[in-house]
Design an enzyme around this catalytic site. Structure first.
Site, PDB file in Angstrom:
ATOM      1  N   ASP A 108       0.856  -1.187   0.000  1.00 55.57           N
ATOM      2  CA  ASP A 108       0.000   0.000   0.000  1.00 55.57           C
ATOM      3  C   ASP A 108       0.898   1.246   0.000  1.00 55.57           C
ATOM      4  OD1 ASP A 108      -2.243   1.663   0.336  1.00 55.57           O
ATOM      5  OD2 ASP A 108      -2.166   1.495   2.493  1.00 55.57           O
ATOM      6  N   GLY A 110       3.918   1.118   0.976  1.00 59.57           N
ATOM      7  CA  GLY A 110       5.245   0.578   0.685  1.00 59.57           C
ATOM      8  C   GLY A 110       6.185   0.639   1.885  1.00 59.57           C
TER       9      GLY A 110
HETATM   10  P1  IMP Z   1       2.063  -0.640   3.698  1.00 62.38           P
HETATM   11  O1  IMP Z   1       3.187  -0.636   4.714  1.00 62.38           O
HETATM   12  O2  IMP Z   1       1.286   0.639   3.750  1.00 62.38           O
HETATM   13  O3  IMP Z   1       2.511  -0.997   2.311  1.00 62.38           O
HETATM   14  O4  IMP Z   1       1.016  -1.694   4.171  1.00 62.38           O
HETATM   15  C1  IMP Z   1       1.306  -3.013   4.252  1.00 62.38           C
HETATM   16  C2  IMP Z   1       0.319  -3.795   5.075  1.00 62.38           C
HETATM   17  O5  IMP Z   1      -0.866  -3.065   5.436  1.00 62.38           O
HETATM   18  C3  IMP Z   1      -0.167  -4.963   4.267  1.00 62.38           C
HETATM   19  O6  IMP Z   1       0.698  -6.047   4.403  1.00 62.38           O
HETATM   20  C4  IMP Z   1      -1.531  -5.225   4.855  1.00 62.38           C
HETATM   21  O7  IMP Z   1      -1.422  -6.054   5.971  1.00 62.38           O
HETATM   22  C5  IMP Z   1      -2.024  -3.860   5.280  1.00 62.38           C
HETATM   23  N1  IMP Z   1      -2.880  -3.286   4.232  1.00 62.38           N
HETATM   24  C6  IMP Z   1      -2.578  -2.313   3.355  1.00 62.38           C
HETATM   25  N2  IMP Z   1      -3.600  -2.050   2.514  1.00 62.38           N
HETATM   26  C7  IMP Z   1      -4.569  -2.914   2.877  1.00 62.38           C
HETATM   27  C8  IMP Z   1      -5.897  -3.165   2.360  1.00 62.38           C
HETATM   28  O8  IMP Z   1      -6.406  -2.556   1.404  1.00 62.38           O
HETATM   29  N3  IMP Z   1      -6.586  -4.155   2.998  1.00 62.38           N
HETATM   30  C9  IMP Z   1      -6.099  -4.877   4.045  1.00 62.38           C
HETATM   31  N4  IMP Z   1      -4.879  -4.669   4.541  1.00 62.38           N
HETATM   32  C10 IMP Z   1      -4.125  -3.686   3.972  1.00 62.38           C
END
Ligand code: IMP
Length: 180
Positions: A108, A110
């Site tokens: 999402d 990252g």
């Molecule tokens: P990031 O660090 O923002 O890339 O988020 C990573 C983690 O957030 C993912 O491994 C998911 O566990 C959670 N996440 C991000 N977007 C979503 C979504 O749309 N649905 C459910 N979990 C999400």
């Protein structure tokens, strides 16, 4: 079920179980292509909790020997990223001289992958590649290259096939998207 509802939020069907199945099989073909000729040890690291179903399905399509590890990282509260990545369960295995494939459910912002990638580099693996079932490029702007991607999606929140909203919805066999 075309729609599901959790915590007062309504989600509509977005990627069906048949499409998920085809996506996982296609990703596995791409991974097999890169790794099946390698002689060094190969380690797959799944980031819990969200990737547990994807990981279980993916490894059953892989046709080379590999080890499997799990780590638990957290950055999310409700439907928003907190901006901070906390390690709850760390890699407890030696990765030096091994090829590492990180298996993530969704990239999402990252932030999780970026932090984990840096942490992995300090363990001196031979290579690190990232595999994610879903990716939201409009949110993360490719801050870390993702080598194997199931599908690029819009920023809306999704649940199902391991992905949750506050712990719920992981068991859904299709992937659902928040209705706006
Ligand atoms: P990031 O660090 O923002 O890339 O988020 C990573 C983690 O957030 C993912 O491994 C998911 O566990 C959670 N996440 C991000 N977007 C979503 C979504 O749309 N649905 C459910 N979990 C999400």
């Amino acid at each position: 079920m075309d729609e599901v509802s959790y915590n007062g939020k309504v989600f509509e069907i977005f990627i069906t179980k048949d499409d998920i199945k085809a996506m996982v099989s296609r990703i596995a073909d791409e991974i097999n292509e890169v790794y099946q000729q390698l002689e060094e040890d190969i380690v797959l690291i799944s980031i819990l909790d969200g990737s547990f179903i994807f990981m279980a399905d993916l490894v059953r399509h892989l046709n080379f020997d590999h080890q499997i590890h799990f780590v638990k990282l957290s950055s999310y509260s409700d439907t928003e990223s907190t901006g901070e990545v906390v390690t709850i369960l760390d890699v407890d295995k030696d990765l030096e001289g091994k090829h590492v494939i990180v298996v993530e459910d969704i990239v999402d912002t990252g932030l999780t992958i970026e932090k984990f990638y840096e942490m992995l580099k300090s363990r001196q693996p031979l290579s690190i590649r990232i595999c994610s079932l879903l990716s939201k490029p409009e949110v993360h702007n490719d801050i870390v290259p993702i080598d194997f991607i199931g599908k690029e999606i819009s920023p809306a929140f999704v649940i199902g096939y391991g992905l949750d909203l506050n712990g719920l919805g992981r068991n859904l066999e299709h992937i659902y998207q928040l209705k706006l």
